[in-house]
Scaffold this active site. Structure first.
Site, PDB file in Angstrom:
ATOM      1  N   THR A   1       0.880  -1.189   0.000  1.00 11.65           N
ATOM      2  CA  THR A   1       0.000   0.000   0.000  1.00 11.65           C
ATOM      3  C   THR A   1       0.911   1.230   0.000  1.00 11.65           C
ATOM      4  O   THR A   1       1.362   1.660  -1.044  1.00 11.65           O
ATOM      5  CB  THR A   1      -0.954   0.015   1.208  1.00 11.65           C
ATOM      6  OG1 THR A   1      -0.198  -0.157   2.405  1.00 11.65           O
ATOM      7  CG2 THR A   1      -1.988  -1.075   1.098  1.00 11.65           C
TER       8      THR A   1
ATOM      9  N   THR B   1      -0.917  -2.700  10.138  1.00  9.54           N
ATOM     10  CA  THR B   1      -1.492  -3.195   8.876  1.00  9.54           C
ATOM     11  C   THR B   1      -0.372  -3.915   8.217  1.00  9.54           C
ATOM     12  O   THR B   1       0.342  -3.391   7.390  1.00  9.54           O
ATOM     13  CB  THR B   1      -1.984  -2.120   7.916  1.00  9.54           C
ATOM     14  OG1 THR B   1      -3.017  -1.424   8.541  1.00  9.54           O
ATOM     15  CG2 THR B   1      -2.555  -2.720   6.642  1.00  9.54           C
TER      16      THR B   1
END
Lengths: 394, 394
Positions: A146, A180
Site C-alpha cells: 500500500t 497493517t
C-alpha cells in the site's frame, strides 16, 4: 543457516504471482500444507481475518492464499464477511480445492465495500501466471503493497536442507500486536500444525510484535505460516525456530525501515531488565516515543528522551543504574554510565556525528536491575510521515 | 460559577512574578496554605519533584513555589537533588520561611546540571517585583514556558465567593499521567490538605490526565494546589470540586491546544462504555493515535482510524454497535450509526468540510455497550511538531 534469495519461491513447491495495476492489487500464493496463523489483537477485526481464522481452526491446513491491497474490507459488516468468503470461493474454484482451505487477506482503506467484481475480473490473469520462479515471489510481494515503498522478502536454508521463506507488507499503522501488516511465510519442512502454531506465536512475539511505526494497531494484521513438507524432512525444532525467527526478524526490520516517511531504522536493544516483559516494555517505549523518533530524524543523540521513555514504559527502572549508548554497529558512544552522564569530548562528538548520520541507529540500554533482554525496531518520525497521513484518505 | 480574569492573582492573597530573559526563566508564587500535589508517574523522576513531595508529606502546607524553565534538573543525580534543595533554600531565605515550605518545579532539557548561580543572581529581581496584580500572574505564567507559544491561566469565582485560579505550562512530552506539565492552582477557600489531596487527584484524573500531545510522559510533571483560606469560607465540597475541575479542564485544553506544532484542538467524547476505565482508554487512544492526529491536520474525517483506535485501546468494543460523529460544537455529522456506515451526501460533505476546518474538532463515539463516558483532549500532528522536536536539543 544460509541466507537465500527469492523469498517464498525459494521454498520447494510454492508458486505465486500478483498484479497491481492501480490502487487495487491482487496476489495469490499456492502451496498446500499444515498451517498456522497469528492475527491482530484489535477488537475491530476485519472480515478476511475471520474467514482465515475459521479455515485454520477447521483444518489446520491451507492450500492457498488470496490477498488484495487497496481495500481492507474492514468495518464492512455482514456484507464484508460475504465478500471475504467470496474471495476464497473464487480462488478455490480456479484451483479446484475446498474454499475452506483458502487464506484470505486484505489491506488498504477501512470502511469501504470491497470490489469483489474487480477480483473476479483479474483472478485469471494472476492464476495463469503462477510461477515458482523468483518473479512469482516479487510480483506477489509488490501486489500487496500500500504505502510501502519497497517489497519485503526473506529466505534461509537450514543445515538440514530445509528452506523457510516469506514475504511481508507494512508501512503505516504498525505497532506491537501487529500493524497493517501481512506476512506470508512458507517452509518445505514437515511440521504439524500445532507445532507450527507455537513456533509462529513465539517468533512473532520476538519480531513482528516488536516493531513500531506509529503505535496504531491495525484491524487487518495477519501472519500465516504454511509447511508444505516437500523436503520430506522433519526438522530439529530448535533449528527450525531459529530459522523462522531469522526470517521474521529480517521481514520485521524491513517493515520498520520502510515505515511511512522513514529515513532511518531505529533498533532499541535493552538488557538488564527484571523480566522479559519489562525488557520488551522498555524497548517498545523507546521506538514508539515520538520525541525519540523525531530526535533521530534530527540526528540528535537525545538520550534524555530515551531515559524518559524507559521511565514511563511501566518497567522497573532505577535511574541510578541506567547505562546508555548510541551505536551504528561499528562505532559506539556511551552517553550514560550507571546513571552518570558522560561528558562529550571532541572524540565522542565525532563518533556521535557519524553514528547519528547512519541509516541504522542502535540505542543500547542496560537497566542493570535483572537479566532479561529484548530488542525492538522502529523508524524516525519525519515530515513525510505527516504528509503521507494527512493526505491519504479513507 | 463565574469565569474570572487574572489566573492565580484573582485569588486573594496570592502574589507572583516571573522573568524569562532568555532560555532560562524564573517564577515565584507566594501564598501560604494547606496544599496538595500530584506528580509524574514516570519512574525516572526529576529532583525538584522529590523535594516538593517531601515538603508536602512533611507539612501538608506550602508557603511559596519557585519554578524555573530551561532546565528540567532531571537525571542529575545527588547533585541535582542538592540543587533543587538549594533553590528552595534561596527562596526561603528571601521570604524568611522554612525551606521545607517551598515547592520547587523545573522544566526544560533533561540531564544537564542546573545553573543555580543564575537563579541566585536573579531571585531578587523576581521577589522584589512580587505582586497580586494580574501582571504578576501573567509574568509567572510566561516565565515557566518552554516550547509553549502562549501562557496558560484560568480562574473562577464560586457562588460562595470563593475563588480558584491557576496557571500551567506544557506543550510537548504530554500524555496521560502527566507530560512536561506544570500546574499551580490556588484557592482562598478554607480546605484541609487531605481534602485538597483527594479533590486534586480526582480532578487531575479527569483533566490533565486526559490530554495527550505526543504520548511521552515527562520526568517533571507536577500540579500543586494551595488553599490560603483567605476567604474564611469553608466551601461546599461538591461545588469546590466542580470549580476545581472547571479550572483544570480549562488549563488542560489550553495545553492540548498549544501542543507542539498544533493547528487545532481535538476533543474525543466517548460514551456507552462498559466502565469509566474503558471510556478513558478509548478517548485517550483516539487523541493519541498519530494516524487520527495527522488526518485531523489534513482536515480528513477519517473515521476508520478512529474506529481502529477504539478497537486497539484495550476497551470492550463491539464493532456492530459503534456510532461516530464529527462536530465543531454547532454542526455535527454522523458518519457511523450502530456499526453502519452513513453514506455521505452533498449536505453532509458541506457540513464535514466546515467541521474539519474548525479550530476545535470534536469526535463523538458511542460504544453502546454500557453507561460510562469520558472526554480526552489532544491536538493534530503537523510538520511543525516534527520540526520542533527534530531541532530542539538536549
Amino acid at each position: 543457516m544460509k541466507v537465500m534469495d527469492g523469498g517464498i519461491c525459494s521454498v520447494k513447491g510454492v508458486r505465486s504471482y500478483g498484479i497491481k495495476p492501480g490502487k487495487m492489487g491482487l496476489a495469490v500464493i499456492v502451496a498446500e500444507g499444515n498451517a498456522a496463523g497469528v492475527f491482530t489483537r484489535n477488537k475491530v477485526i476485519a472480515a478476511p481475518l475471520i474467514v482465515t481464522r475459521d479455515a485454520l481452526e477447521k483444518n489446520g491446513k491451507l492450500a492457498a492464499i488470496i490477498a488484495n491491497s487497496g481495500n481492507a474490507n474492514a468495518f464492512t459488516g455482514e456484507e464484508g464477511l460475504a465478500d471475504a468468503r467470496e474471495m476464497a470461493s473464487i480462488l478455490a474454484g480456479k484451483l479446484g480445492v475446498d474454499s475452506d482451505l483458502i487464506g484470505v487477506a486484505s489491506t488498504g482503506v477501512i470502511g469501504r465495500k470491497l470490489d469483489v467484481g474487480w477480483i473476479d475480473d483479474n483472478i485469471d490473469e494472476v492464476v495463469c501466471s503462477l510461477t515458482s520462479s523468483p518473479q512469482g515471489n516479487s510480483k506477489a510481494a509488490r501486489a500487496i503493497m500500500t504505502t510501502d515503498t519497497v517489497p519485503k522478502m526473506a529466505a534461509v536454508e537450514l543445515s538440514s536442507g530445509i528452506c523457510i521463506g516469506g514475504i511481508a507488507k507494512g508501512s503505516g499503522m504498525i505497532e506491537p500486536n501487529m500493524g497493517t501488516m501481512l506476512g506470508f511465510v512458507y517452509t518445505d519442512a514437515e511440521v504439524d500444525s500445532d507445532v507450527l502454531d507455537s513456533c509462529l506465536k513465539k517468533a512473532v512475539d520476538k519480531t513482528f510484535n516488536m516493531i513500531v511505526v506509529d503505535g496504531d494497531t491495525s484491524t487487518n494484521d495477519m501472519v500465516l505460516l504454511t509447511a508444505t513438507g516437500a523436503s520430506e524432512v522433519r526438522p530439529d525444532i530448535d533449528e527450525f525456530q531459529q530459522g523462522l525467527e531469522s526470517i521474521l526478524t529480517d521481514l520485521a526490520k524491513q517493515i520498520a525501515k520502510d515505515g511511512e516517511g522513514a529515513t532511518r531504522l531505529i533498533e532499541a536493544q535493552v538488557r538488564g531488565a527484571v523480566s522479559l516483559e519489562d525488557a520488551r516494555l522498555v524497548a517498545k517505549a523507546i521506538v514508539r516515543s515520538p520525541l525519540v523518533k523525531s530526535a533521530i530524524f534530527g540526528k540528535d543523540p537525545n538520550w534524555g528522551r530515551v531515559v524518559a521513555a524507559a521511565g514511563y514504559s511501566g518497567a522497573d527502572v532505577d535511574q541510578t543504574k541506567i547505562s546508555l549508548a548510541f551505536s551504528n554497529g561499528s562505532d559506539s558512544a556511551v552517553l550514560v554510565d550507571n546513571g552518570k552522564i558522560i561528558s562529550e569530548d571532541i572524540e565522542m562528538l565525532g563518533k556521535l556525528s557519524s553514528i547519528m548520520g547512519s541509516p541504522e541507529v542502535i540505542i543500547r540500554v542496560n537497566l542493570d536491575v535483572g537479566d532479561s533482554s529484548a530488542t525492538a525496531w522502529g523508524c524516525d518520525l519525519t515530515y513525510d510521515y505527516v504528509r503521507i497521513n494527512a493526505e491519504y484518505t479513507t
